[in-house]
Scaffold this motif. Structure first.
Motif, PDB file in Angstrom:
ATOM      1  N   UNK A   1       0.817  -1.215   0.000  1.00  0.00           N
ATOM      2  CA  UNK A   1       0.000   0.000   0.000  1.00  0.00           C
ATOM      3  C   UNK A   1       0.851   1.265   0.000  1.00  0.00           C
ATOM      4  N   UNK A   2       2.166   1.095   0.054  1.00  0.00           N
ATOM      5  CA  UNK A   2       3.072   2.249   0.116  1.00  0.00           C
ATOM      6  C   UNK A   2       3.275   2.801  -1.298  1.00  0.00           C
ATOM      7  N   UNK A   3       2.353   3.630  -1.748  1.00  0.00           N
ATOM      8  CA  UNK A   3       2.335   4.085  -3.138  1.00  0.00           C
ATOM      9  C   UNK A   3       3.499   5.009  -3.480  1.00  0.00           C
ATOM     10  N   UNK A   4       4.131   5.627  -2.463  1.00  0.00           N
ATOM     11  CA  UNK A   4       5.255   6.532  -2.732  1.00  0.00           C
ATOM     12  C   UNK A   4       6.601   5.815  -2.704  1.00  0.00           C
ATOM     13  N   UNK A   5       6.602   4.537  -2.330  1.00  0.00           N
ATOM     14  CA  UNK A   5       7.858   3.816  -2.137  1.00  0.00           C
ATOM     15  C   UNK A   5       8.625   3.669  -3.452  1.00  0.00           C
TER      16      UNK A   5
END
Length: 390
Positions: A151-155
């Motif tokens: 769910x870490x879309x900025x990773x």
């Protein structure tokens, strides 16, 4: 009141005003999370000289300058209100990663590498919506990779290599829509590859227990992929022609797997022309040495050593001017090697040894080690049937 006393009073009031404001710069939720983070680490594993030893909460974590307390390990936002980075020193810290790490909602970097953190990676980490870099390399994290991490879309970079992760990779890995670098090497991950993140540049899953064939659906849409490091797993089956035609692919390491075949198509416009290095050594690849490898214009290193290749070395290998390292030793190749490979002007290093070649003089460095005995070669070819026995 004298002029001097008036100035002193103003200075005192300003100082009190300043102190009252700097004492509460950092968000209370961030301070609470930092306290929980430190409390989850064994005090005996915190050396007196380390970053964590300087985390003294009698001072505000984000107040500048950090002369005595919070001298390292924490970086804050420009307005000194939110923690944006935790980058610990490799001091041997031992403990769990607290679920309260999720309160650091402005965190962009979390780097705990080369310590002794253990236990599972908390699923609450999915709350870190600004997180761009997650580096947990060289610790003792265990359990499966929590699906919530996807769910870490900025990773952009995920490195949990050299830990003790088990289980399957989440099926939702492709949801990491901005991930550029993925390194989960040296764990105990099992199963097959799911569909991979679309913007991936580097994929490293070396030394796990992954298995099954490499499926085109796993790599679908990966037009920017440059590096694939999947050695020391249990991948099997035939490596199909689509793989080496991934547009930006430069380096491939699939050594020490259980591949039985490889199908190589010639590169075309915008497909496969960037390939520089390939290592398929120590598999179970049968058939002939793929001549089409020589058609890749930038290929400088090719290793297919210790497989079950038969037949002659393709003459095209001697015509590829970019090829500088060639390892074909440990197969059952026969006939004479292309003369261009044995001339001193070729500049090619590597080995053609431990095959069934004729006319490969031991005086030529490329022909070392010596060839297999005639008896082994006859037995391998099954009395002239033209195919090495398994």
């Amino acid at each position: 009141m004298s002029h001097l006393n008036f100035l002193l009073l103003l200075l005192l009031q300003f100082s009190l005003f300043f102190i009252n404001h700097v004492q509460a710069l950092t968000s209370p939720s961030d301070i609470s999370a930092l306290k929980a983070f430190k409390a989850s680490i064994k005090p005996s594993s915190i050396p007196s000289w380390s970053c964590l030893a300087s985390w003294d909460f009698t001072s505000d974590p984000c107040t500048l300058p950090h002369r005595i307390h919070f001298t390292c390990g924490v970086t804050c936002s420009p307005d000194s209100t939110r923690v944006t980075q935790i980058t610990l020193d490799p001091a041997g810290y031992s403990g769990a990663l607290t679920p309260q790490i999720s309160q650091l909602t402005h965190l962009s970097t979390l780097d705990l590498s080369e310590n002794s953190f253990f236990g599972p990676i908390p699923s609450s980490i999915s709350s870190l919506s600004y997180l761009q870099i997650l580096t947990l390399r060289s610790n003792s994290f265990s359990g499966s990779l929590t699906p919530s991490i996807t769910k870490l879309k900025s990773l952009e970079s995920l490195d949990i290599s050299h830990n003790s992760l088990t289980g399957f990779l989440p099926n939702s890995m492709a949801s990491l829509s901005n991930l550029r670098r993925l390194d989960l090497s040296f764990n105990k991950i099992t199963g097959s590859l799911p569909r991979l993140p679309p913007k991936l540049l580097e994929l490293a899953l070396k030394s796990n227990s992954l298995s099954g064939p490499l499926s085109k659906s796993s790599f679908d849409g990966l037009s920017q992929l440059e590096v694939v490091e999947l050695s020391q797993n249990s991948f099997s089956g035939t490596l199909q022609s689509w793989f080496f035609l991934i547009p930006s692919l430069q380096q491939v390491d699939l050594a020490n797997n259980s591949l039985t075949g490889v199908d190589i198509a010639r590169p075309g416009s915008g497909r496969g022309g960037e390939l520089v290095a390939v290592d398929l050594s120590f598999n179970r690849i049968e058939g002939y040495a793929p001549a089409n490898f020589a058609a890749f214009p930038r290929l400088s290193s090719l290793s297919v050593r210790y497989n079950r290749l038969r037949g002659k070395i393709p003459v095209e290998y001697g015509k590829n001017k970019s090829l500088k390292r060639l390892y074909l030793d440990g197969n059952f190749l026969n006939g004479q090697p292309p003369p261009a490979l044995l001339t001193g002007s070729s500049g090619i290093s590597g080995s053609l040894g431990d095959n069934c070649l004729q006319g490969c003089p031991s005086s030529a460095k490329l022909c070392l080690p010596s060839q297999k005995s005639n008896a082994i070669c006859k037995q391998a070819y099954g009395g002239g049937r033209g195919r090495p026995r398994s």
